[in-house]
Design an enzyme around this catalytic site. Structure first.
Site, short mmCIF file in Angstrom:
data_model
loop_
_atom_site.label_atom_id
_atom_site.label_comp_id
_atom_site.label_asym_id
_atom_site.label_seq_id
_atom_site.Cartn_x
_atom_site.Cartn_y
_atom_site.Cartn_z
N ARG A 195 0.84 -1.21 0.00
CA ARG A 195 0.00 0.00 0.00
C ARG A 195 0.87 1.26 0.00
NH1 ARG A 195 -4.14 2.48 -1.85
NH2 ARG A 195 -2.38 3.76 -2.35
N CYS B 149 1.42 4.38 -2.78
CA CYS B 149 1.34 5.82 -2.50
C CYS B 149 2.58 6.53 -3.05
CB CYS B 149 1.23 6.08 -1.00
SG CYS B 149 -0.41 5.72 -0.34
#
Lengths: 281, 208
Positions: free
Chosen positions: A238, A242
């Site tokens: 994750r 980003c």
């Protein structure tokens, strides 16, 4: 097995709905609301029937990998110490990240699994780290599957990492600094998207991650099964995603930076309930 | 009456004390530590990506103040960033709004998966701003720009300001969250002319 297939079918319908909503552009605001509502209904269904989340298949695979002898030492991971003693898995995730004296550093669940592969199984992680995360449509890789299982064994507990060891406090401070640090050609920081309530990127709602009440709602859902990519995404993955959007490069899995950000997020979400694997767009 | 004044004073003193304690409880973080951590985290990045991690004086000032710089620092940022803005050689600030709409829709470019580039970089304006009535998939991090030019009566001064905000938003709003599209060479002067037209042309869907 039949159940898993039904789930896959429902998911592909949802994914199709979702892609229509995203691609169709004009006049889909209402459509998007419908998709959100249906997804919500689906999430509720999943809570009442935990076997409906395909992420559980990866957790099962993780449990099997944990027990299977592997590597040059032909050892399993069953003696891996996740912080509560060798082999103690239940509730361990809720107290991570933490300082491990044997490694003399603070580690999150994924970093700790890498460490145990190396020390217990004799596996050189260099090859694995070249491509540690799955492409869209491919299942989560081995360390991610094991992390998913370990996290699931803390489901229902609250985040309770103490983070009071000097090295833990140091990493936490680094995490907070990095969360606010603007960099890259777009001048983005984590705070660009996550420092306010009720904001969106396109139609995607953004959580205010520096605010405990919002962080508690979402951090406990990771690792999560993502409908849009049809695989489980871990927290390390994750964070890489980003950084990709921030126009930075591929962050090394298990790096000090990713661990610092995990430490910061978990601290902000302290007291929030773990519901892993979760279910995401 | 005396008692009430005392209470108010006491409350004010407590508040001031708390604010002071909060300010003092957080020692400034040594950013050299983040520099070092970042350097070791992006080992696979090509050598010419290293400057992406450092951040210039403006970004350092914005990060340190949570994007709320003190007045004097803000003035310094404004002056420094304004000096980086380059204008079209022919002085024409308005390009083609149709090309501008395509740039506003596209989020392509400069991600590690975008090399070698297959398309021109986009501005991805819709990720954060509402622009036209037709596009309902818009973000809300930035303000709505609906009828941007119409509201400003398509004035020349506002056209120049719009160009400058896209080129380098910090020249107008120090520590704005918006990328410095021109100064950071994300978009070309020509692309910024197209986006200025999207905002400021009377026939652009932004103003319909």
């Amino acid at each position: 097995m039949l159940r898993a297939r039904d789930t896959a079918k429902t998911l592909s319908i949802l994914a199709t709905l979702l892609s229509f909503a995203l691609l169709a552009g004009p006049a889909v605001a209402q459509g998007q609301d419908v998709v959100e509502r249906e997804l919500d209904k689906y999430r509720r269904m999943m809570k009442s029937d935990p076997w409906a989340n395909p992420g559980n298949l990866d957790a099962d695979r993780g449990a099997a990998l944990w027990k299977t002898p592997a590597g040059p030492k032909k050892a399993s991971l069953e003696q891996c110490d996740l912080g509560k003693g060798p082999g103690k898995v239940d509730g361990a995730f809720a107290e991570l990240p933490r300082y491990f004296a044997d490694a003399d550093r603070v580690m999150d669940v994924e970093t700790r699994i890498l460490w145990c592969r190396e020390t217990l199984q004799g596996i050189d992680n260099a090859e694995y780290l070249k491509s540690p995360h799955p492409a869209g449509g491919a299942p989560v890789k081995d360390v991610g599957a094991i992390a998913t299982w370990i996290a699931s064994r803390s489901s229902g507990l609250k985040f309770a990492a103490k983070q009071d060891h000097p090295k833990e406090r140091e990493l936490l401070a680094l995490g907070e600094n990095l969360f606010n640090r603007r960099m890259g050609p777009f001048d983005f920081a984590c705070t660009t998207c996550h420092s306010d309530s009720g904001k969106r990127i396109r139609l995607q709602p953004l959580p205010f991650l520096a605010k405990p009440v919002e962080a508690r709602k979402v951090i406990g859902e990771w690792p999560a099964y993502r409908v849009s990519t049809t695989h489980v995404m871990t927290m390390q993955h994750r964070i890489l995603d980003c950084f990709w959007q921030m126009r930075l490069h591929q962050i090394r899995m298990g790096s000090e930076v990713s661990n610092a950000l995990v430490a910061y997020l978990v601290k902000t979400a302290e007291g929030g309930e773990i519901a892993a694997p979760g279910m995401k767009r | 009456m005396v008692r009430r004044t005392f209470t108010v004073l006491f409350a004010a003193a407590t508040l001031a004390g708390t604010a002071l304690a909060l300010a003092q409880s957080k020692p400034a973080f040594d950013t050299a530590k983040s520099d070092a951590a970042l350097k070791s985290a992006f080992t696979r990045a090509p050598a010419d990506w290293a400057p992406r991690l450092s951040g210039d004086a403006t970004m350092q000032a914005c990060s340190a103040s949570n994007n709320a710089p003190a007045t004097d620092i803000a003035a310094g940022i404004k002056a420094r960033e304004l000096a980086t803005i380059k204008y079209p050689a022919d002085g024409k600030l308005l390009g083609d709004w149709k090309a501008g709409e395509r740039i506003a829709q596209s989020g392509y470019g400069m991600r590690f998966s975008d090399y070698p580039p297959a398309n021109p970089n986009g501005g991805n304006c819709y990720a954060c701003h509402q622009l036209t009535k037709a596009e309902v998939s818009f973000g809300t991090i930035g303000p709505s720009l609906l009828e941007y030019g119409k509201i400003r009566k398509f004035s020349e001064a506002d056209t120049k300001l719009a160009y400058e905000k896209i080129y380098n938003s910090h020249a107008t709003f120090p520590c704005s969250l918006m990328p410095r599209f021109g100064s950071n060479q994300v978009l070309s002067i020509e692309q910024i002319q197209h986006l200025t037209a999207l905002l400021m042309s009377p026939d652009s869907p932004v103003n319909k």
